[in-house]
Design a protein around this motif. Structure first.
Motif, PDB file in Angstrom:
ATOM      1  N   GLU A   1      -6.367   6.819  -0.032  1.00 53.80           N
ATOM      2  CA  GLU A   1      -6.140   6.690   1.405  1.00 53.80           C
ATOM      3  C   GLU A   1      -7.426   6.305   2.128  1.00 53.80           C
ATOM      4  O   GLU A   1      -7.415   5.462   3.016  1.00 53.80           O
ATOM      5  CB  GLU A   1      -5.611   8.003   1.982  1.00 53.80           C
ATOM      6  CG  GLU A   1      -4.175   8.276   1.646  1.00 53.80           C
ATOM      7  CD  GLU A   1      -3.720   9.657   2.099  1.00 53.80           C
ATOM      8  OE1 GLU A   1      -4.543  10.441   2.630  1.00 53.80           O
ATOM      9  OE2 GLU A   1      -2.534   9.960   1.906  1.00 53.80           O
TER      10      GLU A   1
ATOM     11  N   TYR B   1       0.844  -1.206   0.000  1.00 51.60           N
ATOM     12  CA  TYR B   1       0.000   0.000   0.000  1.00 51.60           C
ATOM     13  C   TYR B   1       0.878   1.255   0.000  1.00 51.60           C
ATOM     14  O   TYR B   1       0.642   2.188  -0.767  1.00 51.60           O
ATOM     15  CB  TYR B   1      -0.934  -0.013   1.206  1.00 51.60           C
ATOM     16  CG  TYR B   1      -1.677   1.277   1.392  1.00 51.60           C
ATOM     17  CD1 TYR B   1      -2.787   1.565   0.620  1.00 51.60           C
ATOM     18  CD2 TYR B   1      -1.267   2.213   2.331  1.00 51.60           C
ATOM     19  CE1 TYR B   1      -3.477   2.761   0.786  1.00 51.60           C
ATOM     20  CE2 TYR B   1      -1.945   3.404   2.498  1.00 51.60           C
ATOM     21  CZ  TYR B   1      -3.046   3.669   1.724  1.00 51.60           C
ATOM     22  OH  TYR B   1      -3.717   4.852   1.877  1.00 51.60           O
ATOM     23  N   ASN B   2       1.902   1.265   0.851  1.00 53.86           N
ATOM     24  CA  ASN B   2       2.799   2.421   0.913  1.00 53.86           C
ATOM     25  C   ASN B   2       3.528   2.618  -0.407  1.00 53.86           C
ATOM     26  O   ASN B   2       3.707   3.758  -0.861  1.00 53.86           O
ATOM     27  CB  ASN B   2       3.792   2.267   2.062  1.00 53.86           C
ATOM     28  CG  ASN B   2       3.124   2.404   3.408  1.00 53.86           C
ATOM     29  OD1 ASN B   2       2.079   3.007   3.534  1.00 53.86           O
ATOM     30  ND2 ASN B   2       3.731   1.807   4.424  1.00 53.86           N
TER      31      ASN B   2
ATOM     32  N   ARG C   1      -5.935  11.165  -1.772  1.00 53.30           N
ATOM     33  CA  ARG C   1      -6.802  11.117  -0.599  1.00 53.30           C
ATOM     34  C   ARG C   1      -7.906  10.066  -0.773  1.00 53.30           C
ATOM     35  O   ARG C   1      -8.242   9.348   0.155  1.00 53.30           O
ATOM     36  CB  ARG C   1      -7.420  12.487  -0.339  1.00 53.30           C
ATOM     37  CG  ARG C   1      -8.038  12.598   1.033  1.00 53.30           C
ATOM     38  CD  ARG C   1      -8.495  14.001   1.393  1.00 53.30           C
ATOM     39  NE  ARG C   1      -7.635  15.037   0.843  1.00 53.30           N
ATOM     40  CZ  ARG C   1      -8.093  16.109   0.190  1.00 53.30           C
ATOM     41  NH1 ARG C   1      -9.379  16.302   0.025  1.00 53.30           N
ATOM     42  NH2 ARG C   1      -7.260  17.008  -0.281  1.00 53.30           N
TER      43      ARG C   1
ATOM     44  N   GLN D   1       1.073   4.227  -2.843  1.00 52.19           N
ATOM     45  CA  GLN D   1       0.878   5.655  -2.589  1.00 52.19           C
ATOM     46  C   GLN D   1       2.115   6.461  -3.008  1.00 52.19           C
ATOM     47  O   GLN D   1       1.976   7.567  -3.529  1.00 52.19           O
ATOM     48  CB  GLN D   1       0.526   5.908  -1.123  1.00 52.19           C
ATOM     49  CG  GLN D   1      -0.888   5.489  -0.759  1.00 52.19           C
ATOM     50  CD  GLN D   1      -1.960   6.274  -1.479  1.00 52.19           C
ATOM     51  OE1 GLN D   1      -2.096   6.207  -2.698  1.00 52.19           O
ATOM     52  NE2 GLN D   1      -2.741   7.022  -0.732  1.00 52.19           N
TER      53      GLN D   1
ATOM     54  N   VAL E   1      -7.759   1.559   2.139  1.00 52.49           N
ATOM     55  CA  VAL E   1      -7.470   1.074   3.487  1.00 52.49           C
ATOM     56  C   VAL E   1      -8.364  -0.118   3.808  1.00 52.49           C
ATOM     57  O   VAL E   1      -7.927  -1.088   4.408  1.00 52.49           O
ATOM     58  CB  VAL E   1      -7.658   2.208   4.512  1.00 52.49           C
ATOM     59  CG1 VAL E   1      -7.702   1.678   5.921  1.00 52.49           C
ATOM     60  CG2 VAL E   1      -6.550   3.222   4.365  1.00 52.49           C
TER      61      VAL E   1
END
Length: 51
Positions: free
Chosen positions: A42, A21-22, A39, A25, A46
């Motif tokens: 995010e 996930y990181n 956003r 992003q 999640v």
């Protein structure tokens, strides 16, 4: 936490879902996606990644 095997140029690497996930992003920021898009990811991814 479960790990996923990810193909890298140097071979296989194991990463957690949070690390994936990181990475996603970070890629989105490097691609210069809008803050609204980042956003949105995010707030919504999640749930998929269960972070």
């Amino acid at each position: 936490m479960a790990k996923v095997r990810v193909m890298q140029r140097a071979g296989l690497e194991e990463k957690t879902l949070k690390e994936l996930y990181n990475d996603l992003q970070l890629d989105n920021r490097v691609k210069n996606l809008s803050e609204m898009t980042i956003r949105f990811y995010e707030q919504n991814l999640v749930h998929f990644f269960l972070l």
